[in-house]
Design a protein around this motif. Structure first.
Motif, PDB file in Angstrom:
ATOM      1  N   LYS A 145       1.403 -29.355   1.887  1.00  0.00           N
ATOM      2  CA  LYS A 145       2.399 -30.391   1.503  1.00  0.00           C
ATOM      3  C   LYS A 145       3.692 -30.241   2.458  1.00  0.00           C
ATOM      4  N   HIS A 146       4.157 -28.912   2.459  1.00  0.00           N
ATOM      5  CA  HIS A 146       5.250 -28.672   3.358  1.00  0.00           C
ATOM      6  C   HIS A 146       4.940 -29.187   4.722  1.00  0.00           C
ATOM      7  N   ARG A 147       3.709 -28.567   5.230  1.00  0.00           N
ATOM      8  CA  ARG A 147       3.242 -29.138   6.636  1.00  0.00           C
ATOM      9  C   ARG A 147       3.442 -30.497   6.782  1.00  0.00           C
ATOM     10  N   LYS A 148       2.915 -31.246   6.018  1.00  0.00           N
ATOM     11  CA  LYS A 148       2.989 -32.620   6.130  1.00  0.00           C
ATOM     12  C   LYS A 148       4.407 -33.195   6.182  1.00  0.00           C
ATOM     13  N   HIS A 149       5.287 -32.617   5.236  1.00  0.00           N
ATOM     14  CA  HIS A 149       6.563 -33.038   5.360  1.00  0.00           C
ATOM     15  C   HIS A 149       7.199 -32.932   6.696  1.00  0.00           C
ATOM     16  N   ARG A 150       7.011 -31.544   6.954  1.00  0.00           N
ATOM     17  CA  ARG A 150       7.640 -30.882   8.289  1.00  0.00           C
ATOM     18  C   ARG A 150       7.148 -32.069   9.501  1.00  0.00           C
ATOM     19  N   MET A 151       5.802 -32.343   9.458  1.00  0.00           N
ATOM     20  CA  MET A 151       5.459 -33.002  10.657  1.00  0.00           C
ATOM     21  C   MET A 151       5.945 -34.419  10.505  1.00  0.00           C
ATOM     22  N   LYS A 152       6.107 -35.183   9.326  1.00  0.00           N
ATOM     23  CA  LYS A 152       6.983 -36.341   9.044  1.00  0.00           C
ATOM     24  C   LYS A 152       8.181 -36.166   9.471  1.00  0.00           C
ATOM     25  N   PHE A 153       8.924 -35.221   9.262  1.00  0.00           N
ATOM     26  CA  PHE A 153      10.518 -34.901   9.698  1.00  0.00           C
ATOM     27  C   PHE A 153      10.278 -35.130  11.254  1.00  0.00           C
ATOM     28  N   GLU A 154       9.361 -34.211  11.759  1.00  0.00           N
ATOM     29  CA  GLU A 154       9.531 -34.006  13.219  1.00  0.00           C
ATOM     30  C   GLU A 154       9.160 -35.182  14.142  1.00  0.00           C
ATOM     31  N   ASN A 155       8.297 -36.250  13.373  1.00  0.00           N
ATOM     32  CA  ASN A 155       8.078 -37.537  13.996  1.00  0.00           C
ATOM     33  C   ASN A 155       9.280 -38.327  13.829  1.00  0.00           C
ATOM     34  N   GLN A 156       9.933 -38.521  12.804  1.00  0.00           N
ATOM     35  CA  GLN A 156      11.188 -39.141  12.729  1.00  0.00           C
ATOM     36  C   GLN A 156      12.278 -38.620  13.509  1.00  0.00           C
ATOM     37  N   LEU A 157      12.437 -37.428  13.787  1.00  0.00           N
ATOM     38  CA  LEU A 157      13.243 -36.928  14.572  1.00  0.00           C
ATOM     39  C   LEU A 157      12.975 -37.205  16.069  1.00  0.00           C
ATOM     40  N   GLN A 158      11.682 -37.248  16.480  1.00  0.00           N
ATOM     41  CA  GLN A 158      11.329 -37.729  17.871  1.00  0.00           C
ATOM     42  C   GLN A 158      11.737 -38.994  17.957  1.00  0.00           C
ATOM     43  N   GLN A 159      11.689 -40.032  17.091  1.00  0.00           N
ATOM     44  CA  GLN A 159      11.811 -41.212  17.069  1.00  0.00           C
ATOM     45  C   GLN A 159      13.338 -41.563  17.377  1.00  0.00           C
ATOM     46  N   LEU A 160      14.072 -40.812  16.749  1.00  0.00           N
ATOM     47  CA  LEU A 160      15.488 -40.621  16.601  1.00  0.00           C
ATOM     48  C   LEU A 160      16.026 -40.408  18.194  1.00  0.00           C
ATOM     49  N   ILE A 161      15.515 -39.383  18.697  1.00  0.00           N
ATOM     50  CA  ILE A 161      15.773 -39.139  19.897  1.00  0.00           C
ATOM     51  C   ILE A 161      15.467 -40.033  20.778  1.00  0.00           C
ATOM     52  N   GLU A 162      14.370 -40.580  20.754  1.00  0.00           N
ATOM     53  CA  GLU A 162      14.027 -41.755  21.747  1.00  0.00           C
ATOM     54  C   GLU A 162      15.053 -42.768  21.581  1.00  0.00           C
ATOM     55  N   GLN A 163      15.251 -43.039  20.497  1.00  0.00           N
ATOM     56  CA  GLN A 163      16.336 -44.256  20.415  1.00  0.00           C
ATOM     57  C   GLN A 163      17.709 -43.991  20.858  1.00  0.00           C
ATOM     58  N   HIS A 164      17.972 -42.707  20.743  1.00  0.00           N
ATOM     59  CA  HIS A 164      19.375 -42.162  21.082  1.00  0.00           C
ATOM     60  C   HIS A 164      19.237 -42.235  22.624  1.00  0.00           C
ATOM     61  N   LYS A 165      17.980 -41.939  23.274  1.00  0.00           N
ATOM     62  CA  LYS A 165      17.961 -41.936  25.056  1.00  0.00           C
ATOM     63  C   LYS A 165      18.037 -43.335  25.280  1.00  0.00           C
ATOM     64  N   ASN A 166      17.516 -44.255  24.675  1.00  0.00           N
ATOM     65  CA  ASN A 166      17.516 -45.598  25.105  1.00  0.00           C
ATOM     66  C   ASN A 166      18.775 -46.374  24.784  1.00  0.00           C
ATOM     67  N   LEU A 167      19.423 -45.895  23.745  1.00  0.00           N
ATOM     68  CA  LEU A 167      21.035 -46.548  23.250  1.00  0.00           C
ATOM     69  C   LEU A 167      21.654 -45.809  24.605  1.00  0.00           C
ATOM     70  N   HIS A 168      21.785 -44.391  24.688  1.00  0.00           N
ATOM     71  CA  HIS A 168      22.563 -43.860  25.765  1.00  0.00           C
ATOM     72  C   HIS A 168      22.339 -44.453  27.188  1.00  0.00           C
ATOM     73  N   SER A 169      21.073 -44.957  27.452  1.00  0.00           N
ATOM     74  CA  SER A 169      20.889 -45.288  28.956  1.00  0.00           C
ATOM     75  C   SER A 169      21.503 -46.592  29.000  1.00  0.00           C
ATOM     76  N   VAL A 170      21.418 -47.503  27.813  1.00  0.00           N
ATOM     77  CA  VAL A 170      22.172 -48.818  27.758  1.00  0.00           C
ATOM     78  C   VAL A 170      23.839 -48.764  27.893  1.00  0.00           C
ATOM     79  N   PHE A 171      24.348 -47.804  27.099  1.00  0.00           N
ATOM     80  CA  PHE A 171      25.745 -47.853  27.061  1.00  0.00           C
ATOM     81  C   PHE A 171      26.290 -46.532  27.434  1.00  0.00           C
TER      82      PHE A 171
END
Length: 93
Positions: free
Chosen positions: A41-67
Protein backbone atom coordinates in the motif's frame (compact mmCIF):
# COMPACT_ATOMS: atom_id res chain seq x y z
CA UNK A 1 3.76 -45.64 38.12
CA UNK A 2 5.42 -42.41 39.08
CA UNK A 3 7.62 -42.63 36.01
CA UNK A 4 4.63 -43.39 33.82
CA UNK A 5 2.76 -40.42 35.28
CA UNK A 6 5.76 -38.15 34.70
CA UNK A 7 6.08 -39.42 31.16
CA UNK A 8 2.41 -38.73 30.43
CA UNK A 9 2.71 -35.31 31.99
CA UNK A 10 5.74 -34.54 29.85
CA UNK A 11 3.89 -35.70 26.74
CA UNK A 12 0.98 -33.43 27.59
CA UNK A 13 3.36 -30.54 28.17
CA UNK A 14 5.03 -31.30 24.89
CA UNK A 15 1.69 -31.37 23.09
CA UNK A 16 0.67 -28.05 24.66
CA UNK A 17 3.99 -26.54 23.69
CA UNK A 18 3.59 -27.73 20.10
CA UNK A 19 0.12 -26.21 19.95
CA UNK A 20 1.45 -22.93 21.32
CA UNK A 21 4.25 -23.03 18.76
CA UNK A 22 1.75 -23.59 15.93
CA UNK A 23 -0.38 -20.70 17.14
CA UNK A 24 2.70 -18.49 17.38
CA UNK A 25 3.81 -19.49 13.89
CA UNK A 26 0.33 -18.76 12.54
CA UNK A 27 0.36 -15.35 14.20
CA UNK A 28 3.81 -14.63 12.84
CA UNK A 29 2.66 -15.57 9.34
CA UNK A 30 -0.42 -13.39 9.73
CA UNK A 31 1.75 -10.44 10.83
CA UNK A 32 4.12 -11.04 7.91
CA UNK A 33 1.19 -10.89 5.52
CA UNK A 34 -0.09 -7.69 7.12
CA UNK A 35 3.37 -6.12 6.93
CA UNK A 36 3.70 -7.11 3.28
CA UNK A 37 0.24 -5.71 2.52
CA UNK A 38 1.11 -2.44 4.27
CA UNK A 39 4.39 -2.21 2.35
CA UNK A 40 2.53 -2.70 -0.92
CA UNK A 41 0.00 0.00 0.00
CA UNK A 42 2.81 2.40 0.89
CA UNK A 43 4.58 1.60 -2.36
CA UNK A 44 1.38 2.25 -4.30
CA UNK A 45 0.86 5.59 -2.52
CA UNK A 46 4.51 6.54 -3.08
CA UNK A 47 4.28 5.74 -6.78
CA UNK A 48 1.07 7.76 -7.08
CA UNK A 49 2.74 10.68 -5.30
CA UNK A 50 5.83 10.42 -7.53
CA UNK A 51 3.62 10.48 -10.64
CA UNK A 52 1.76 13.54 -9.39
CA UNK A 53 5.07 15.22 -8.58
CA UNK A 54 6.37 14.48 -12.09
CA UNK A 55 3.22 16.00 -13.59
CA UNK A 56 3.61 19.12 -11.47
CA UNK A 57 7.25 19.43 -12.47
CA UNK A 58 6.29 19.19 -16.14
CA UNK A 59 3.54 21.79 -15.69
CA UNK A 60 6.00 24.07 -13.95
CA UNK A 61 8.51 23.67 -16.77
CA UNK A 62 5.81 24.48 -19.32
CA UNK A 63 4.62 27.53 -17.39
CA UNK A 64 8.17 28.71 -16.84
CA UNK A 65 8.91 28.54 -20.55
CA UNK A 66 5.79 30.59 -21.32
CA UNK A 67 6.25 33.14 -18.55
CA UNK A 68 10.03 33.28 -18.34
CA UNK A 69 11.66 36.63 -17.59
CA UNK A 70 13.68 36.31 -20.81
CA UNK A 71 10.50 36.45 -22.88
CA UNK A 72 9.01 39.40 -20.99
CA UNK A 73 10.52 42.21 -23.11
CA UNK A 74 9.40 40.53 -26.34
CA UNK A 75 5.91 40.00 -24.91
CA UNK A 76 5.66 43.64 -23.82
CA UNK A 77 6.77 44.80 -27.26
CA UNK A 78 4.26 42.52 -28.93
CA UNK A 79 1.43 43.80 -26.73
CA UNK A 80 2.43 47.41 -27.37
CA UNK A 81 2.46 46.80 -31.14
CA UNK A 82 -0.96 45.18 -30.98
CA UNK A 83 -2.24 48.10 -28.89
CA UNK A 84 -0.94 50.70 -31.32
CA UNK A 85 -2.42 48.81 -34.29
CA UNK A 86 -5.78 48.67 -32.54
CA UNK A 87 -5.61 52.38 -31.77
CA UNK A 88 -4.76 53.19 -35.42
CA UNK A 89 -7.61 50.98 -36.60
CA UNK A 90 -9.94 52.69 -34.13
CA UNK A 91 -8.96 56.16 -35.40
CA UNK A 92 -9.64 55.16 -38.97
CA UNK A 93 -13.19 54.24 -38.10
Amino acid sequence: MVLQFQCEEMEQDSTRQQQLNRKSEDLIEQYRCQIQETKLKHRKHRMKFENQLQQLIEQHKNLHSVFSPDRLPAEIESVENAKSQLLKAGKKL
